[in-house]
Scaffold this active site. Sequence first.
Site, short mmCIF file in Angstrom:
data_model
loop_
_atom_site.label_atom_id
_atom_site.label_comp_id
_atom_site.label_asym_id
_atom_site.label_seq_id
_atom_site.Cartn_x
_atom_site.Cartn_y
_atom_site.Cartn_z
N TYR A 154 0.82 -1.21 0.00
CA TYR A 154 0.00 0.00 0.00
C TYR A 154 0.86 1.26 0.00
O TYR A 154 2.08 1.20 0.20
CB TYR A 154 -0.93 0.00 1.22
CG TYR A 154 -0.25 0.39 2.52
CD1 TYR A 154 -0.40 1.67 3.06
CD2 TYR A 154 0.56 -0.52 3.22
CE1 TYR A 154 0.23 2.02 4.25
CE2 TYR A 154 1.18 -0.17 4.39
CZ TYR A 154 1.02 1.11 4.91
OH TYR A 154 1.65 1.46 6.08
N ARG A 172 7.77 3.66 -5.24
CA ARG A 172 7.95 2.74 -4.12
C ARG A 172 6.88 1.66 -4.11
O ARG A 172 7.17 0.49 -3.78
CB ARG A 172 7.95 3.50 -2.79
CG ARG A 172 8.28 2.62 -1.59
CD ARG A 172 8.39 3.41 -0.31
NE ARG A 172 7.13 4.04 0.07
CZ ARG A 172 6.95 4.78 1.16
NH1 ARG A 172 7.98 5.00 1.98
NH2 ARG A 172 5.78 5.31 1.44
N ARG A 232 -8.43 -20.17 0.03
CA ARG A 232 -7.43 -19.95 1.06
C ARG A 232 -6.37 -21.04 1.06
O ARG A 232 -6.65 -22.21 1.27
CB ARG A 232 -8.09 -19.85 2.43
CG ARG A 232 -7.13 -19.36 3.52
CD ARG A 232 -7.83 -19.23 4.87
NE ARG A 232 -6.96 -18.52 5.82
CZ ARG A 232 -5.94 -19.07 6.47
NH1 ARG A 232 -5.66 -20.35 6.27
NH2 ARG A 232 -5.22 -18.36 7.31
N HIS A 262 -1.83 -20.99 2.02
CA HIS A 262 -0.70 -20.12 2.31
C HIS A 262 0.16 -19.86 1.08
O HIS A 262 0.66 -18.75 0.89
CB HIS A 262 0.16 -20.73 3.43
CG HIS A 262 -0.44 -20.56 4.80
ND1 HIS A 262 -1.55 -21.25 5.20
CD2 HIS A 262 -0.08 -19.77 5.84
CE1 HIS A 262 -1.86 -20.91 6.44
NE2 HIS A 262 -0.98 -20.00 6.85
N LYS A 289 6.62 -2.06 1.87
CA LYS A 289 5.47 -1.41 2.51
C LYS A 289 4.26 -2.32 2.37
O LYS A 289 3.35 -2.10 1.56
CB LYS A 289 5.21 -0.03 1.90
CG LYS A 289 4.30 0.86 2.74
CD LYS A 289 4.29 2.28 2.23
CE LYS A 289 3.34 3.16 3.01
NZ LYS A 289 3.79 3.41 4.40
N GLU A 336 13.22 2.64 13.74
CA GLU A 336 12.31 3.69 13.26
C GLU A 336 11.09 3.73 14.17
O GLU A 336 10.97 2.94 15.10
CB GLU A 336 11.90 3.43 11.82
CG GLU A 336 11.18 2.09 11.61
CD GLU A 336 10.83 1.81 10.16
OE1 GLU A 336 10.88 2.75 9.34
OE2 GLU A 336 10.50 0.66 9.85
N LEU A 373 11.50 1.11 6.71
CA LEU A 373 10.87 1.56 5.47
C LEU A 373 11.52 2.88 5.08
O LEU A 373 11.60 3.80 5.90
CB LEU A 373 9.37 1.74 5.66
CG LEU A 373 8.63 2.24 4.42
CD1 LEU A 373 8.56 1.14 3.37
CD2 LEU A 373 7.24 2.74 4.77
#
Length: 283
Positions: free
Chosen positions: A32, A51, A99, A101, A145, A177, A201
């Site tokens: 995102y 990014r 579903r 993994h 991210k 961070e 990040l």
Amino acid sequence: MEKMILNGEMKDRSEIRIDIEDRGYQFGDGVYEVIRIYNGLLFAGDMHIKRLFQSAELISISIPYTQEELMEQLKRLVKTNDLQSGIIYLQYTRGVSPRSHAFPFHQVEPVYVAYTKEMPAAKGEKAAVRAVTAEDIRWLRCNIKSLNLLGNILAKEEAVKAGCEEAIQHRGDIVTEGSSSNVFIAANGAIKTHPANNLILNGITRQVVLQLCGKLEIPVQEEAFTMEELLKADEVFYTSTGVEVTGISEVDGKIIGNGQTGPLTQKLQQAFCQEIERQCGRI
């Protein structure tokens, strides 16, 4: 009626439907970005979109648009919603699949959503805030991210419970961070911040601030610093799309400097506002 984007199409919010087996919902399998809007314009938009594509590539999600095409869609969304000051949130998930993994065996299309939200623009110097420290328990690919933010959420909750604005994370004695920000310290007229590797990040505001430091001839060291250096710093400040450049007055009850926004931080706040005006006009 507020508009959103779903898979490239502009829709009313009430029309948006996400499948229960979207891998973003079930696994956090996606990436995102959050882009700041000033005067109806995207601040550092190209850097954010670049990014986003980098993060998507690192987890093997293929975005079916060019960076330029995606940027035009976002600009159209801002204009349609008549947003003058706020943010765009956008995310890509791997898509909808039963579903499991492992990645889906069959080809699935990524799911893309974007929406806008009003947020007042900060002007000039902002008051310094209080912070706590928290052990960094996140995974080792923080440079992506991704939607996997549980570690960040738990750290932020520690800050909220302590009556603070931010949690400064550390791995052992090394500061990394904030829970939703990048952290800088200043000592003897120079600035230090953790290098942009897999442990943080590389924030867009961080990148802009480093560019401004170069223009202002403020010495910068992109290297890890310790908890002791953090607490003994002349100044501490943090950066993000939401907080821009904000001083930290206190960490774990220890007053930083004189407990106010320091002179280097003020200088960078002013320079950051000038950069916003350069890109987006006066706010």
